[in-house]
Design a protein around this motif. Structure first.
Motif, PDB file in Angstrom:
ATOM      1  N   LEU A  84       0.824  -1.210   0.000  1.00  0.00           N
ATOM      2  CA  LEU A  84       0.000   0.000   0.000  1.00  0.00           C
ATOM      3  C   LEU A  84       0.854   1.255   0.000  1.00  0.00           C
ATOM      4  O   LEU A  84       0.637   2.170  -0.820  1.00  0.00           O
ATOM      5  N   ARG A  85       1.819   1.331   0.884  1.00  0.00           N
ATOM      6  CA  ARG A  85       2.664   2.518   0.981  1.00  0.00           C
ATOM      7  C   ARG A  85       3.472   2.763  -0.304  1.00  0.00           C
ATOM      8  O   ARG A  85       3.489   3.890  -0.817  1.00  0.00           O
ATOM      9  N   LEU A 107       0.972   4.217  -2.862  1.00  0.00           N
ATOM     10  CA  LEU A 107       0.477   5.565  -2.561  1.00  0.00           C
ATOM     11  C   LEU A 107       1.578   6.614  -2.669  1.00  0.00           C
ATOM     12  O   LEU A 107       1.309   7.766  -3.016  1.00  0.00           O
ATOM     13  N   ASN A 111       1.403   7.928  -5.983  1.00  0.00           N
ATOM     14  CA  ASN A 111       0.060   8.398  -6.352  1.00  0.00           C
ATOM     15  C   ASN A 111      -0.728   7.355  -7.140  1.00  0.00           C
ATOM     16  O   ASN A 111      -1.490   7.684  -8.052  1.00  0.00           O
ATOM     17  N   LYS A 130      -3.513   4.626  -6.494  1.00  0.00           N
ATOM     18  CA  LYS A 130      -4.463   4.137  -5.495  1.00  0.00           C
ATOM     19  C   LYS A 130      -5.026   2.793  -5.916  1.00  0.00           C
ATOM     20  O   LYS A 130      -5.690   2.700  -6.941  1.00  0.00           O
ATOM     21  N   ILE A 135      -0.606   0.737   7.445  1.00  0.00           N
ATOM     22  CA  ILE A 135      -1.650   1.740   7.195  1.00  0.00           C
ATOM     23  C   ILE A 135      -1.394   3.047   7.931  1.00  0.00           C
ATOM     24  O   ILE A 135      -2.160   4.017   7.764  1.00  0.00           O
ATOM     25  N   GLY A 152      -0.719   6.529   8.923  1.00  0.00           N
ATOM     26  CA  GLY A 152      -0.719   7.733   8.095  1.00  0.00           C
ATOM     27  C   GLY A 152      -1.721   7.680   6.961  1.00  0.00           C
ATOM     28  O   GLY A 152      -1.986   8.683   6.298  1.00  0.00           O
ATOM     29  N   TYR A 153      -2.288   6.490   6.728  1.00  0.00           N
ATOM     30  CA  TYR A 153      -3.271   6.312   5.665  1.00  0.00           C
ATOM     31  C   TYR A 153      -4.594   5.748   6.202  1.00  0.00           C
ATOM     32  O   TYR A 153      -5.350   5.111   5.489  1.00  0.00           O
ATOM     33  N   GLU A 154      -4.871   6.018   7.470  1.00  0.00           N
ATOM     34  CA  GLU A 154      -6.053   5.430   8.096  1.00  0.00           C
ATOM     35  C   GLU A 154      -7.362   5.930   7.494  1.00  0.00           C
ATOM     36  O   GLU A 154      -8.397   5.278   7.625  1.00  0.00           O
ATOM     37  N   ASN A 155      -7.329   7.057   6.822  1.00  0.00           N
ATOM     38  CA  ASN A 155      -8.577   7.671   6.340  1.00  0.00           C
ATOM     39  C   ASN A 155      -8.579   7.859   4.821  1.00  0.00           C
ATOM     40  O   ASN A 155      -9.193   8.797   4.310  1.00  0.00           O
ATOM     41  N   ILE A 156      -7.917   6.976   4.110  1.00  0.00           N
ATOM     42  CA  ILE A 156      -7.826   7.154   2.655  1.00  0.00           C
ATOM     43  C   ILE A 156      -9.075   6.676   1.929  1.00  0.00           C
ATOM     44  O   ILE A 156      -9.262   6.960   0.755  1.00  0.00           O
ATOM     45  N   TYR A 166      -8.359   1.438  11.191  1.00  0.00           N
ATOM     46  CA  TYR A 166      -8.645   1.903   9.828  1.00  0.00           C
ATOM     47  C   TYR A 166     -10.043   2.490   9.785  1.00  0.00           C
ATOM     48  O   TYR A 166     -11.008   1.882  10.263  1.00  0.00           O
TER      49      TYR A 166
END
Length: 470
Positions: A261-262, A265, A268, A270, A287, A289-293, A311
């Motif tokens: 995932l990282r 992302l 850019n 997704k 996840i 830093g990306y909890e709300n993507i 998440y």
């Protein structure tokens, strides 16, 4: 009457099939050498060509094989089980010791695939106590299909009564031509070592995750028939072609392992879904830093509940095996996040299904891509390291775990009538897959555009989830 003659007569009387297979075997004295200690006790030195190198090892202690066998028997024998299945006859020391611990109504089944080893035992050891023991039954053959059939029959008929024992040195002596059988036996031994603590972790995670009442990932099964699906893992070869996935976006459904995932992302890119199956809390780093993507998150019901709970986007649970929650939609996890996603992609209806970053081996000393969350360096001397054929015919190091995923994938896809492509551009060769560079896959197979976001949003909405892309 010589010891060999006596052993063979007993063998012929009780095990005629084994006798017929073993009677004309001549032991290669260069590869199988009997060594005696000061007390006259024997052990067997085995020298085999393994992956192009001569390797020597002893089947029993050079100094005290009898003492070693007694300790092994007491450590491995489980009196609560009425059936013990042992792989590895060796020279029979540990077989006789385990047999001595059996209860009157118990049975010991001994498997041996190396006929040279068994013949060596017949020639050098008094096996009467084993061959005449009615609580001991031998399954000796070079035919692994026959052995597998016998063992399956035992397990099917006595599911809760069986304890498995493996004699480690005997695993090394399985002939190289029976590589897959050797893997099965070693993997069996590895799975045996899973601790109670690990089982407790799975149970506790499942208990917490069930409280979330997440929709089953099965709501997406059969919703993407004949749609290309790309599965992104973080093998070291991902660094070669990860940027090309920008061109695949919207032309193939992209499902990412949590560890990928990282890296995606950061470029850019997704994915349409990502998945985590590991039960350890360290997966939160995947996840963080990306909890709300807002990307739909597929998690195995036993995955780390700490990570799952943090998440904030849409969540989908996958049930499997005994953790099935009486669900009609189950997945076959295969043991890794990539194998789990592959099973899900098949059940979604994907065609072709394309693997990226699925090396299943160590490439240039690495087992994960640059920004993957599990990157590590290997040492060829690591326990259980194996060699597998690479995509270019080279031999690569791999671990027993990675090898199990390779075999799982090969077995899983042979049942399906669709196209499977390995676009990893490195790593192990996967039987049953086309091996094609990702750039060529994009130009030849990804010719249509799809509105995946709206389709996913619609399916989630029907299940009561608001889909929010961050």
């Amino acid at each position: 009457m010589t010891m060999l003659k006596n052993n063979l007569e007993l063998l012929k009387k009780r095990y005629p099939e084994i006798y017929n297979e073993i009677k004309d075997i001549h032991v290669d004295s260069n590869a199988y050498q009997i060594i005696q200690n000061n007390e006259g006790q024997k052990t067997l030195k085995v020298t085999l060509d393994l992956y192009g190198e001569n390797k020597s090892f002893f089947l029993h202690s050079k100094y005290h094989p009898d003492v070693e066998a007694d300790r092994f028997a007491r450590e491995q024998y489980k009196p609560e089980f009425s059936i013990q299945i042992l792989y590895g006859f060796g020279l029979g020391y540990h077989v006789e010791k385990i047999a001595g611990l059996l209860k009157p109504d118990s049975m010991l089944y001994v498997i041996e695939n190396n006929l040279m080893v068994f013949r060596s035992a017949l020639e050098n050891m008094d096996l009467c106590p084993i061959l005449e023991n009615r609580n001991v039954s031998l399954i000796v053959s070079k035919d692994v299909g026959y052995i597998s059939e016998k063992v399956k029959e035992l397990i099917d008929n006595n599911l809760d009564k069986v304890s498995f024992i493996t004699h480690p040195a005997s695993l090394k002596a399985i002939p190289e031509e029976n590589e897959y059988f050797k893997f099965v036996m070693e993997n069996w031994n590895l799975k045996k070592s899973i601790t109670d603590d690990y089982d407790n972790t799975l149970r506790n995670n499942a208990k917490e995750n069930l409280k979330l009442n997440s929709p089953n990932v099965g709501i997406f099964f059969d919703k993407f028939k004949d749609v290309p699906i790309i599965i992104v893992s973080t093998g070291p070869s991902l660094d070669k072609n990860i940027d090309l996935l920008k061109e695949a976006k919207g032309r193939a459904l992209i499902i990412s392992a949590g560890s990928a995932l990282r890296p995606l992302l950061m470029r850019n890119i997704k994915p349409d879904f990502f998945a985590i199956i590991d039960p350890q809390d360290i997966t939160y780093n995947q996840i963080k830093g990306y909890e709300n993507i807002g990307i739909p998150f597929i998690y195995l019901v036993t995955a780390a509940s700490y990570t799952v709970s943090r998440y904030l986007g849409p969540k989908l649970v996958a049930y499997y095996g005994k953790y099935n929650n009486s669900s009609e939609h189950l997945v076959d996890s295969g043991g890794s996040v990539a194998t789990t996603i592959l099973d899900i992609a098949i059940k979604m209806g994907g065609n072709p299904i394309i693997l990226v970053g699925q090396d299943l081996a160590y490439v240039d000393g690495k087992n994960h891509a640059q920004y993957g969350s599990h990157a590590s360096i290997y040492s060829p001397e690591l326990k259980n390291m194996r060699r597998v054929k690479g995509q270019n015919g080279e031999m690569l190091y791999t671990s027993l775990g990675l090898l199990s995923y390779k075999y799982w994938i090969e077995n899983r896809i042979q049942k399906e009538k669709r196209i499977f492509i390995n676009a990893t551009e490195g790593g192990a060769y996967i039987e049953g897959m086309k091996h094609i560079k990702l750039r060529d896959v994009i130009s030849d197979y990804l010719k249509e555009s799809f509105d995946f976001e709206n389709k996913i949003k619609s399916i989630l909405k029907e299940s009561g989830i608001q889909h929010v892309q961050g």
